[in-house]
Design a protein around this motif. Structure first.
Motif, short mmCIF file in Angstrom:
data_model
loop_
_atom_site.label_atom_id
_atom_site.label_comp_id
_atom_site.label_asym_id
_atom_site.label_seq_id
_atom_site.Cartn_x
_atom_site.Cartn_y
_atom_site.Cartn_z
N PRO A 137 57.17 -63.04 30.12
CA PRO A 137 56.38 -62.34 29.11
C PRO A 137 57.24 -61.37 28.30
N ALA A 138 56.92 -61.24 27.04
CA ALA A 138 57.56 -60.23 26.20
C ALA A 138 56.96 -58.87 26.48
N ALA A 139 57.67 -57.82 26.08
CA ALA A 139 57.07 -56.49 26.11
C ALA A 139 55.97 -56.38 25.06
N ALA A 140 56.04 -57.22 24.04
CA ALA A 140 55.06 -57.19 22.95
C ALA A 140 53.67 -57.56 23.47
N GLN A 141 52.69 -56.75 23.09
CA GLN A 141 51.30 -57.00 23.45
C GLN A 141 50.44 -57.09 22.20
N ASP A 142 49.46 -57.96 22.26
CA ASP A 142 48.45 -58.04 21.21
C ASP A 142 47.09 -58.02 21.90
N GLN A 143 46.51 -56.85 21.95
CA GLN A 143 45.25 -56.67 22.66
C GLN A 143 44.39 -55.66 21.91
N ASN A 144 43.20 -55.44 22.39
CA ASN A 144 42.33 -54.45 21.75
C ASN A 144 43.02 -53.09 21.73
N ALA A 145 42.94 -52.42 20.59
CA ALA A 145 43.47 -51.06 20.48
C ALA A 145 42.48 -50.23 19.68
N PHE A 146 42.40 -48.96 20.02
CA PHE A 146 41.52 -48.06 19.29
C PHE A 146 42.37 -47.19 18.37
N ALA A 147 42.10 -47.32 17.08
CA ALA A 147 42.92 -46.69 16.05
C ALA A 147 42.20 -45.52 15.41
N VAL A 148 43.00 -44.55 14.98
CA VAL A 148 42.54 -43.44 14.16
C VAL A 148 43.56 -43.26 13.04
N THR A 149 43.22 -42.48 12.05
CA THR A 149 44.23 -42.16 11.04
C THR A 149 45.18 -41.10 11.61
N GLN A 150 46.39 -41.09 11.07
CA GLN A 150 47.35 -40.06 11.47
C GLN A 150 46.77 -38.67 11.19
N ALA A 151 46.05 -38.55 10.06
CA ALA A 151 45.45 -37.27 9.69
C ALA A 151 44.41 -36.83 10.73
N PHE A 152 43.62 -37.79 11.24
CA PHE A 152 42.64 -37.49 12.29
C PHE A 152 43.35 -37.02 13.55
N ALA A 153 44.41 -37.75 13.95
CA ALA A 153 45.14 -37.39 15.17
C ALA A 153 45.75 -36.00 15.06
N ASP A 154 46.27 -35.69 13.87
CA ASP A 154 46.89 -34.37 13.68
C ASP A 154 45.85 -33.26 13.68
N LYS A 155 44.72 -33.50 13.01
CA LYS A 155 43.69 -32.46 12.91
C LYS A 155 43.11 -32.11 14.27
N TYR A 156 42.84 -33.12 15.08
CA TYR A 156 42.14 -32.89 16.35
C TYR A 156 43.09 -32.85 17.55
N GLY A 157 44.37 -33.16 17.34
CA GLY A 157 45.33 -33.12 18.43
C GLY A 157 45.10 -34.18 19.48
N VAL A 158 44.89 -35.42 19.03
CA VAL A 158 44.66 -36.52 19.97
C VAL A 158 45.72 -37.60 19.77
N ARG A 159 46.26 -38.07 20.89
CA ARG A 159 47.20 -39.18 20.89
C ARG A 159 46.84 -40.23 21.93
N THR A 160 45.94 -39.87 22.83
CA THR A 160 45.51 -40.78 23.89
C THR A 160 43.99 -40.90 23.89
N LEU A 161 43.50 -41.94 24.54
CA LEU A 161 42.05 -42.10 24.64
C LEU A 161 41.43 -41.02 25.53
N SER A 162 42.20 -40.53 26.51
CA SER A 162 41.69 -39.42 27.33
C SER A 162 41.50 -38.17 26.48
N GLU A 163 42.45 -37.90 25.60
CA GLU A 163 42.32 -36.74 24.71
C GLU A 163 41.17 -36.93 23.73
N LEU A 164 40.99 -38.15 23.25
CA LEU A 164 39.86 -38.42 22.36
C LEU A 164 38.54 -38.11 23.05
#
Length: 334
Positions: free
Chosen positions: A235-262
């Motif tokens: 297997p490659a390190a590359a994965q193609d699976q479900n991911a939960f995305a936010v905008t960079q601006a959202f991540a910066d405003k609320y200080g989230v980088r992980t789903l636990s932080e979200l």
């Protein structure tokens, strides 16, 4: 839009394990919202922005859908497998994101994108010659599979084979052709293929065999492959699976980088989750976020499966977080 469904991998349902490369069609494209769910707390309102980032799945909600070469066992030999493994060794998720961007956004052909990648990464260096002969590489009906098929063509040609890439369609079509030897090689995804073979052999209600751990998943995949006359490379390190995305601006405003932080910072009425209609029922989407992370959202917006509606919803500030694929070119930073 890519014709795939990853929401059903693993835990449940008749669709689980089929997880076929089936067309999403236009389901959910109306953009109508489901009724608001109850959520305590203020939540995190959407923040518009062009750059998207994937939040880290730090509690391993998703199963390990790493790219992996699938080979008809009668065609498999050490040189052929070693050549295919060169692709796996060179490919991680950021590189796969860039390859998808090259085709889906920069409008290069899969062949050109693959050839540029092969050149930049010395992909054919040190490849040993095999016994030769004709090899047909099957590809699914979406750009990423076609790119991977072209990468396999390049390394197998370097190993002395006469190779063609044939677009075949979804897994329902190409899996039987692979098992019969009508095609010899296909780029696959470890967890999805493991569940496909599992439910094919053991019924739609079979106990899932895939896991967030890639080694566990590949062990199960190879066991199921043995029954179907299939061999799998590394297997490659590359994965193609479900991911939960936010905008960079959202991540910066609320200080989230992980789903636990979200979940910790954004559970509440202002948070809007967007995705395909089935996200409300499937265990790797909204119910999984609730059970694994304790995320509570104020509203679910019915959009599409990792497609333009969900990405537009993030960028224009209609949704806070959206489900898209982890290797989507939208995650590219340049």
């Amino acid at each position: 839009m890519r014709a795939r469904t990853r929401l059903a991998i693993g835990a449940v349902s008749a669709v689980a394990g089929a997880a076929l490369l089936t067309g999403c069609g236009d389901a959910g494209s109306s953009g109508t919202d489901a009724p608001a769910t109850s959520a305590s707390g203020a939540g995190c309102a959407p923040v518009a922005g062009q750059q998207l980032i994937a939040l880290q799945d730090d509690k391993k909600l998703q199963n390990s859908d790493n790219v992996i070469p699938a080979v008809n066992s009668k065609a498999a030999n050490p040189q052929l497998i070693a050549a295919l493994d060169k692709v796996s060794a060179a490919l991680d998720t950021p590189k796969l994101i860039q390859l998808n961007k090259a085709v889906n956004e920069d409008r290069k052909t899969p062949k050109v994108a693959a050839e540029e990648f092969a050149s930049a990464n010395n992909l054919t260096a040190g490849i040993a010659k095999g016994p030769g002969g004709d090899i047909t590489v099957g590809a699914g009906n979406f750009a990423e599979s076609q790119i991977l098929g072209e990468l396999y063509r390049i390394v197998l040609s370097s190993a002395g084979y006469q190779v063609k890439v044939q677009q075949i369609g979804n897994r329902e079509l190409y899996a039987p052709a692979l098992e019969k030897g009508e095609i010899q090689v296909v780029p696959e995804y470890a967890a999805t293929m493991a569940e496909f073979l599992n439910t094919k052999a053991n019924g739609q209600n079979a106990q899932p065999v895939s896991s967030p751990d890639i080694n566990t998943t590949v062990t199960a995949l190879k066991a199921e492959g043995d029954k179907a006359g299939l061999t799998f490379g590394t297997p490659a390190a590359a994965q193609d699976q479900n991911a939960f995305a936010v905008t960079q601006a959202f991540a910066d405003k609320y200080g989230v980088r992980t789903l636990s932080e979200l979940a910790a910072k954004c559970s509440g009425s202002a948070t809007v989750l967007g995705g395909p209609p089935e996200c409300e029922q499937r265990p790797f989407c909204k119910p999984g976020l609730e059970k694994t992370y304790g995320l509570s959202v104020g509203k679910f917006s019915s959009l599409d499966q990792g497609g333009p509606l969900t990405k537009s919803g993030l960028r224009d500030g209609s949704i806070s977080v959206g489900l898209i694929f982890s290797s989507d070119g939208a995650f590219a930073t340049s």
